[in-house]
Scaffold this active site. Structure first.
Site, PDB file in Angstrom:
ATOM      1  N   LYS A  44       2.675   5.774  24.494  1.00 18.95           N
ATOM      2  CA  LYS A  44       1.980   4.774  23.891  1.00 18.95           C
ATOM      3  C   LYS A  44       1.953   5.007  22.292  1.00 18.95           C
ATOM      4  O   LYS A  44       2.417   5.695  21.804  1.00 18.95           O
ATOM      5  CB  LYS A  44       0.458   5.131  24.320  1.00 18.95           C
ATOM      6  CG  LYS A  44      -0.269   6.245  23.994  1.00 18.95           C
ATOM      7  CD  LYS A  44      -1.614   6.461  24.732  1.00 18.95           C
ATOM      8  CE  LYS A  44      -2.144   7.618  24.416  1.00 18.95           C
ATOM      9  NZ  LYS A  44      -3.691   7.704  24.817  1.00 18.95           N
ATOM     10  N   TYR A 263      -8.544   4.861  -8.840  1.00 15.05           N
ATOM     11  CA  TYR A 263      -9.811   4.319  -8.784  1.00 15.05           C
ATOM     12  C   TYR A 263     -10.948   5.070  -8.803  1.00 15.05           C
ATOM     13  O   TYR A 263     -10.882   5.937  -8.242  1.00 15.05           O
ATOM     14  CB  TYR A 263      -9.711   3.435  -7.311  1.00 15.05           C
ATOM     15  CG  TYR A 263      -8.929   2.426  -7.308  1.00 15.05           C
ATOM     16  CD1 TYR A 263      -9.017   1.119  -8.026  1.00 15.05           C
ATOM     17  CD2 TYR A 263      -7.697   2.239  -6.358  1.00 15.05           C
ATOM     18  CE1 TYR A 263      -8.223  -0.025  -7.859  1.00 15.05           C
ATOM     19  CE2 TYR A 263      -6.801   1.195  -6.545  1.00 15.05           C
ATOM     20  CZ  TYR A 263      -7.168   0.219  -7.248  1.00 15.05           C
ATOM     21  OH  TYR A 263      -6.195  -1.180  -6.978  1.00 15.05           O
TER      22      TYR A 263
END
Length: 381
Positions: A44, A263
Site C-alpha cells: 500500500k 523562516y
C-alpha cells in the site's frame, strides 16, 4: 536503472535510490522467519513510497504470490504488475465497487456485516462464488467485526454466497515484544478462528513475525520491514536498507555571528557558520518537524545530513523546497555547489530520520515525494 518518466538526476533537487535486490532479500528473510506460513507483501501507499510498478515485480520474482493494498486503485496497479497474484484490499468494500473487484479478480477485506451482506448480494447477482477476506478487530478499534460479531459468523448464511479465503486481524503493538496486548489479541483471534475451521488465518505483521510466542497461522503480512524498517526496535535490525535519499546543494554561504537562518529566525549562529542550502523540502515529503531551532552548537533532536561522510545538523526551519544545513565542520575543499549529500543512508536509517523528526520511519517512507529522480538498482531477475 532510472524509472520510466522519472526526472533526470541532473535536473532533480533530490535523488531517491531504491535497492530492489535488498527488497527481495528482505522478503526472503521474513519468509524464513515465518514458521512455514505463506509470506505475503503489503504494498500500500505506492509500496511504502518506492513504487508499486517496481516493487511488485521484484517481490514476485522472489516468490511472493499474495499482496495487500489499502485502496482499490492500488490493487488495479498491482494486478497489472502481478497478473497471477492474490490481491487483497484492506480498507473495505465501498458501495457499488463489486464490478471492479470482479473485473480485475481482486479480493475485498470485509470488516462489517454491511460489507458482508453487500458482497454476498453482489456474488448472488453474478452467480459467481467470488473471493474475499474477513477482518475481525481484536483491539485496534479501527476496522473489522468485533470479536463477539466474529463468533457469530458461522451462523451467517451470507458466507455461503462467496468464498472466504482469509480470516485476519491486526496487531496493535507487536513491535513491543513484552506488551500484554499481544497475548490478548492472539487469544481473541484464536477464539474466532476456532469457530470457523477450514478458513486460512492471518495475524502477524512485520513485527508480529518476530514475536516469540506468536502463532504463524497460514499467512503473514509484512509491510514496513520489507522496505528496511526495523521490525524489532529493541534489537539489531535484521533487514537490509532499501531506500537512500540524496539532496543537491544549491548554494553555500557564510553566516556571520548573531545572524539567524530560515523562516522566523528560529536558529541563531553564535559564531561565523557556513551554511549549505539543499534543494529538498517538505513539498518533497521531508518533514518540517525535522527543523532545527535554537542556537548553533545546541544538542537538538533535529534533522541531520551526511556531507562528505560527516554528520552535519540542520540549521533553521525546513521550508517547502529547501533545507539549510550547518556544514562548518566540513573542509571547504570537500564540498561545493552541485554536490549531493545524504538525507537517508548509512547511520541515517529511515528509523533514525523518523526519530529526529519526532515521527516514525513509516511516515518518512510513505511521504517520499514525486519530485525526486528515482534510481532503481537490481531487481532484474
Amino acid at each position: 536503472m532510472t524509472a520510466a518518466g522519472s526526472i533526470p538526476e541532473t535536473a532533480a533537487g533530490g535523488i531517491l535510490h531504491v535497492d530492489l535486490d535488498a527488497l527481495a532479500s528482505n522478503w526472503r528473510t521474513l519468509r524464513d522467519n515465518a514458521s512455514g506460513a505463506e509470506t505475503a507483501a503489503v504494498v500500500k501507499a505506492n509500496a511504502y513510497g518506492i513504487g508499486i510498478e517496481q516493487a511488485v515485480p521484484a517481490l514476485a520474482g522472489a516468490g511472493c504470490r499474495t499482496f495487500f493494498v489499502a485502496h482499490l486503485s492500488e490493487a488495479i496497479r498491482v494486478r497489472s504488475a502481478a497478473p497471477g497474484a492474490a490481491i487483497y484490499v484492506l480498507n473495505g468494500l465501498f458501495s457499488g465497487t463489486g464490478p471492479t473487484y470482479a473485473e480485475f479478480d481482486l479480493r475485498p477485506v470485509l470488516g462489517s456485516f454491511e460489507e458482508i451482506e453487500e458482497w454476498a448480494g453482489f456474488c448472488r447477482a453474478q452467480r459467481r462464488n467470488l473471493k474475499a477476506a474477513i477482518h475481525v478487530d481484536t483491539g485496534m478499534n479501527r476496522l473489522g467485526l468485533t470479536v463477539p460479531q466474529g463468533l457469530t459468523l458461522r451462523d451467517r448464511t451470507e458466507l455461503k454466497d462467496f468464498e472466504t479465503t482469509l480470516l485476519m486481524s491486526h496487531f496493535v503493538s507487536a513491535e513491543e515484544s513484552g506488551n500484554p496486548l499481544n497475548g490478548q489479541q492472539i487469544e481473541a483471534f484464536e477464539a474466532v478462528r476456532s469457530s470457523l475451521p477450514g478458513i486460512p488465518a492471518s495475524l502477524p505483521n512485520s513485527s508480529g513475525i518476530f514475536l516469540a510466542d506468536r502463532p504463524g497461522y497460514d499467512l503473514v503480512r509484512p509491510g514496513y520491514a520489507l522496505y528496511g524498517g526495523n521490525p524489532t526496535p529493541d534489537r539489531v535490525n535484521p533487514m537490509k536498507p532499501v531506500v537512500g535519499l540524496e539532496a543537491r546543494i544549491v548554494q553555500l554561504r557564510w553566516v556571520e555571528a548573531d545572524h539567524t537562518v530560515g523562516y522566523n529566525g528560529r536558529w541563531l549562529a553564535l559564531a561565523r557558520r557556513r551554511i549549505a542550502t539543499l534543494s529538498v523540502g517538505y513539498a518533497d515529503g521531508f518533514p518540517r518537524a525535522a527543523s532545527a531551532r535554537g542556537k548553533s552548537g545546541d544538542e537538538l533532536l533535529a534533522g541531520m545530513t551526511l556531507v562528505a561522510g560527516r554528520p552535519c545538523p540542520f540549521a533553521g526551519n525546513v521550508s517547502m523546497d529547501l533545507i539549510t544545513v550547518d556544514v562548518t565542520d566540513v573542509p571547504e575543499n570537500e564540498i561545493r555547489r552541485g554536490d549531493t549529500v545524504t538525507l537517508i543512508g548509512g547511520d541515517l536509517t529511515v528509523d533514525e530520520v523518523g526519530r529526529r523528526a519526532g515521527t516514525i520511519g513509516y511516515e518518512i517512507l510513505t511521504g517520499l515525494g514525486s519530485r525526486y529522480a528515482r534510481a532503481y538498482h537490481g531487481g532484474q531477475g
